[in-house]
Design a protein around this motif. Structure first.
Motif, PDB file in Angstrom:
ATOM      1  N   ASP A 111     121.263 -70.144  13.725  1.00  0.00           N
ATOM      2  CA  ASP A 111     121.222 -70.225  12.269  1.00  0.00           C
ATOM      3  C   ASP A 111     119.876 -69.776  11.724  1.00  0.00           C
ATOM      4  OD1 ASP A 111     122.457 -71.301   9.682  1.00  0.00           O
ATOM      5  OD2 ASP A 111     120.535 -72.359   9.751  1.00  0.00           O
TER       6      ASP A 111
ATOM      7  N   GLN B   6     121.328 -72.649  -0.880  1.00  0.00           N
ATOM      8  CA  GLN B   6     120.913 -72.394   0.484  1.00  0.00           C
ATOM      9  C   GLN B   6     121.444 -71.023   0.905  1.00  0.00           C
ATOM     10  OE1 GLN B   6     121.025 -76.013   3.198  1.00  0.00           O
ATOM     11  NE2 GLN B   6     122.429 -76.684   1.595  1.00  0.00           N
TER      12      GLN B   6
ATOM     13  N   HIS C  92     121.800 -68.523   3.886  1.00  0.00           N
ATOM     14  CA  HIS C  92     121.803 -68.586   5.351  1.00  0.00           C
ATOM     15  C   HIS C  92     122.470 -67.357   5.960  1.00  0.00           C
ATOM     16  CE1 HIS C  92     120.715 -72.887   6.518  1.00  0.00           C
ATOM     17  NE2 HIS C  92     120.585 -72.858   5.202  1.00  0.00           N
ATOM     18  N   SER C  93     122.061 -67.037   7.186  1.00  0.00           N
ATOM     19  CA  SER C  93     122.743 -66.044   7.998  1.00  0.00           C
ATOM     20  C   SER C  93     122.541 -66.422   9.463  1.00  0.00           C
ATOM     21  CB  SER C  93     122.225 -64.636   7.705  1.00  0.00           C
ATOM     22  OG  SER C  93     123.065 -63.678   8.330  1.00  0.00           O
ATOM     23  N   LYS C  94     122.770 -65.453  10.344  1.00  0.00           N
ATOM     24  CA  LYS C  94     122.616 -65.708  11.780  1.00  0.00           C
ATOM     25  C   LYS C  94     121.958 -64.525  12.475  1.00  0.00           C
ATOM     26  CE  LYS C  94     126.595 -68.840  12.125  1.00  0.00           C
ATOM     27  NZ  LYS C  94     125.741 -70.038  12.318  1.00  0.00           N
TER      28      LYS C  94
ATOM     29  N   GLU D 224     117.769 -69.777   8.032  1.00  0.00           N
ATOM     30  CA  GLU D 224     117.652 -70.124   6.618  1.00  0.00           C
ATOM     31  C   GLU D 224     116.647 -69.175   5.969  1.00  0.00           C
ATOM     32  OE1 GLU D 224     115.636 -73.684   4.163  1.00  0.00           O
ATOM     33  OE2 GLU D 224     117.469 -74.300   5.218  1.00  0.00           O
TER      34      GLU D 224
END
Length: 375
Positions: free
Chosen positions: A336, A251, A253-255, A338
């Protein structure tokens, strides 16, 4: 606070996918011999397709009885991290000096050309080697010709340097199991195996990679060689019924780190390749090609924000990318993102970048922190 980008690897998913591959091998019945259950190795070359070879090997300890890597350097790294499972060198030895450590490191070796074969036959070994003789059935990448297989097999079988032999080949089109080229490769290899077998039990053999494991049970042999499917990524161009049981292990992910209003007619990103056709809201995400996200991803590439899909807007930068979130509700800083994972397939992202999920996961740099889930 650290930069909010992470790669999470779910080792439970890898175990699940291995169990699935193993269950498909258990359903194998070879019509030309006694009923067989194919053994399942775990292909963990290229740092387990970017998922972490050491962590993956530990997760599969007690499940996979053989690991496969591309080079002795990868094998040494596993041994230095106390991985004891036998290892197969898929590309064989690159120099004769590597032969001397096969026994010490509990390695098996692929032989795919005459030079490797001669080096093995002419080297003084303390213990004989377990070898895999690769046959070229049409991919024309590695392997000896089928015409030379019988003589080569007998020569190896009579050598004091050889303990055991497995015949192997590699399919060029196993993701299209109904294609005549795949069927011809399988038939040619199967006929060769039968030709070299002297009893009602076929000699040890291996042909099935992930796609063949999943969709072509007739190709299952003594050993199956799943790779990409272990990481929950389909080897097929499009997700299908064979892919349904797979669980993606990685997975990415970042923001969101910025939000701004963009007027109709204003552009976003390098080269001004994306222009707003209406008043829009643009979210900037802390992820770029320096983190492994493909620069070639086109505007429109799906990005998942708070569980909803929004399109990539403009070119991917080294450290950032922009997303048009105009159609999403209640988007805010810190939400969030993805980039791919359990909800958004890496294969779908790869299609927008004119590449494969294989490439995206295997080329991930080390800048993004990795988190392993092992519950």
């Amino acid at each position: 606070m650290p930069r909010p980008i992470s790669i999470t690897v779910d080792l439970n998913a890898i175990r699940h996918n291995f169990n699935y591959a193993q269950s498909l091998g258990a359903k194998h019945k070879n019509g030309d011999s006694l009923d067989n259950v194919s053994q399942t190795m775990a292909v963990i070359k290229a740092d387990a397709y970017g998922h972490g070879a050491v962590a993956t090997a530990r997760a599969l300890d007690g499940k996979a009885t053989l690991l496969a890597v591309s080079s002795i350097e990868e094998a040494v790294s596993l041994r230095q991290n106390h991985i004891k499972t036998p290892i197969l060198l898929l590309e064989g030895c690159f120099c004769s000096s590597e032969l001397s450590v096969l026994d010490d490191l509990n390695l098996q070796v692929v032989l795919h050309n005459q030079h490797q074969i001669e080096e093995l036959l002419n080297t003084s070994l303390d213990e004989p080697a377990d070898v895999w003789l690769k046959i070229d059935t049409g991919m024309h990448r590695l392997g000896i010709s089928a015409a030379d297989a019988n003589h080569t097999y007998q020569t190896l079988a009579n050598s004091k340097n050889v303990r055991s032999i497995v015949l192997m080949t590699h399919f060029a089109m196993s993701d299209q199991p109904n294609h005549t080229f795949f069927k011809r490769q399988h038939e040619d290899f199967h006929n060769l195996v039968k030709e070299l077998s002297t009893t009602d039990q076929l000699i040890p053999n291996s042909a099935a990679n992930s796609a063949a494991v999943m969709s072509a049970p007739e190709s299952h042999g003594t050993w199956n060689r799943p790779g990409i499917m272990l990481y929950g990524i389909s080897p097929f161009d499009h997700e299908n019924t064979f892919s349904a049981p797979l669980i993606p292990a990685m997975q990415f992910h970042s923001k969101i780190i910025a939000l701004r209003q963009v007027n109709a007619g204003e552009s976003v990103g390098y080269g001004a390749t994306w222009t707003a056709t209406q008043p829009s809201i643009i979210a900037t995400v802390a992820a770029g090609y320096g983190d492994g996200y493909p620069r070639a991803a086109k505007s429109g590439t799906p990005v998942m924000i708070n569980g909803h899909i929004a399109p990539l807007a403009g070119r991917v930068s080294m450290d950032m990318l922009c997303v048009d979130v105009t159609q999403l509700n209640n988007v805010k800083l810190g939400d969030d993102v993805e980039l791919w994972g359990k909800k958004l397939s890496v294969n779908e992202v790869a299609q927008w970048a004119d590449t494969l999920g294989y490439e995206l996961v295997t080329r991930m740099p080390t800048r993004a922190k990795r988190i392993f889930i092992n519950e």
